[in-house]
Write a protein that holds these residues in place. Structure first.
Motif, PDB file in Angstrom:
ATOM      1  N   GLU A  40     -18.590 -27.613 -49.195  1.00 20.19           N
ATOM      2  CA  GLU A  40     -18.372 -27.061 -50.527  1.00 20.19           C
ATOM      3  C   GLU A  40     -18.132 -28.126 -51.595  1.00 20.19           C
ATOM      4  O   GLU A  40     -18.288 -27.860 -52.782  1.00 20.19           O
ATOM      5  N   GLU A  41     -17.738 -29.321 -51.195  1.00 16.78           N
ATOM      6  CA  GLU A  41     -17.461 -30.384 -52.160  1.00 16.78           C
ATOM      7  C   GLU A  41     -18.672 -31.297 -52.319  1.00 16.78           C
ATOM      8  O   GLU A  41     -19.303 -31.669 -51.334  1.00 16.78           O
ATOM      9  N   THR A 100     -22.795 -22.835 -47.104  1.00 14.74           N
ATOM     10  CA  THR A 100     -21.980 -23.635 -48.010  1.00 14.74           C
ATOM     11  C   THR A 100     -22.817 -24.028 -49.220  1.00 14.74           C
ATOM     12  O   THR A 100     -24.050 -24.019 -49.176  1.00 14.74           O
ATOM     13  N   PRO A 151     -17.094 -35.289 -50.831  1.00 16.20           N
ATOM     14  CA  PRO A 151     -15.854 -35.175 -50.051  1.00 16.20           C
ATOM     15  C   PRO A 151     -15.173 -36.532 -49.886  1.00 16.20           C
ATOM     16  O   PRO A 151     -15.835 -37.518 -49.535  1.00 16.20           O
ATOM     17  N   ASP A 152     -13.880 -36.551 -50.199  1.00 15.51           N
ATOM     18  CA  ASP A 152     -13.101 -37.790 -50.129  1.00 15.51           C
ATOM     19  C   ASP A 152     -13.725 -38.906 -50.962  1.00 15.51           C
ATOM     20  O   ASP A 152     -13.621 -40.089 -50.641  1.00 15.51           O
TER      21      ASP A 152
END
Length: 274
Positions: free
Chosen positions: A153-154, A147, A157-158
């Motif tokens: 990948e982010e 990744t 995240p959130d």
């Protein structure tokens, strides 16, 4: 010395990246054998224990200076690191930013202003060594399958930040305010192998020579040396607009005699013969 270590079984993994900077290419399959690694980068408390036991004097202390990051007064071109890196008298591991007060949790911050020879000396005293670049990247990935970031990948995240990296506009605007600096280790979630701060906070030495030209001259002061070593992980100074290197595949080449306010290390330990 650190008593917090994780034994990793080793194996094959995908190293490098074809998606980012030229020095990370090509993405390829590498293999590492079983080894143990520190859960955290070496902290000031641990380095102080080493110094007390050995009376060791770091290269920065012997030279009388080290390089310290200093914010610029406003936006500047990002192709000249001498605009924000300054050689400061007295800067060293126990006085990382001369003229500023040590934070109350200083003992838990990763040690900085450490040259390659300093890191090797500590590692030998601790019964370990510096990681090979492949070992470091294997550990940083935490078992993830190539990744972009160590956690997926982010980047966030959130909306959750996953590492201590630059917030704002580098090198002149820092959103948290104050002086950009290291943070106490362990404030972000561990990766899949239970390791903290593999990404962000401080760049970490490896023992592997850096043989490719880097496209990023802004991560560290310019050095006159033909012998460079690979650093991994990014630091609190990494910003997306100039140095998106808070990723497992990211790497820069730095002279072994370099010492700065954003370079630290962690140790690895060979597996005991069975």
């Amino acid at each position: 010395m650190s008593k917090h270590r994780k034994m990793l079984s080793g194996g094959e993994f995908r190293m490098g990246s074809n998606r980012h900077y030229p020095e990370e290419r090509p993405e390829r399959t590498e293999r590492v054998t079983e080894f143990a690694i520190d859960v955290f980068p070496v902290r000031n408390s641990e380095f102080a224990e080493f110094v007390e036991a050995t009376q060791y004097v770091t290269l920065a202390e012997r030279k009388g200076y080290s390089h310290v990051f200093q914010m610029t007064e406003g936006p500047v071109p990002l192709n000249n690191p001498d605009q924000w890196w300054k050689a400061v008298q007295g800067a060293c591991w126990h006085n990382p930013i001369p003229g500023t007060e040590l934070p109350g949790d200083f003992n838990e911050h990763p040690v900085v202003h450490i040259a390659l020879e300093d890191a090797k000396a500590y590692a030998a005293w601790a019964g370990g060594r510096l990681p090979l670049e492949a070992e470091w990247e294997f550990a940083a990935r935490g078992g993830a399958h190539n990744t972009q970031f160590a956690w997926g990948e982010e980047f966030a995240p959130d909306g959750q930040r996953m590492a201590h990296v630059w917030q704002g506009a580098f090198p002149w605007y820092y959103v948290p305010g104050g002086t950009p600096a290291t943070a106490a280790v362990g404030q972000f979630a561990a990766n899949g192998y239970g390791l903290h701060d593999m990404i962000g906070n401080v760049w970490e030495w490896t023992s592997s020579p850096f043989k490719q030209p880097s496209s990023c001259c802004s991560c560290s002061p310019q050095q006159d040396s033909n012998t460079l070593f690979a650093l991994k992980g990014g630091s609190y100074l990494c910003a997306a607009e100039y140095c998106l290197r808070y990723r497992p595949a990211a790497r820069i080449g730095v002279a072994g005699a370099s010492s700065t306010s954003h370079i630290g290390f962690r140790c690895v330990y060979d597996a005991s013969p069975k």
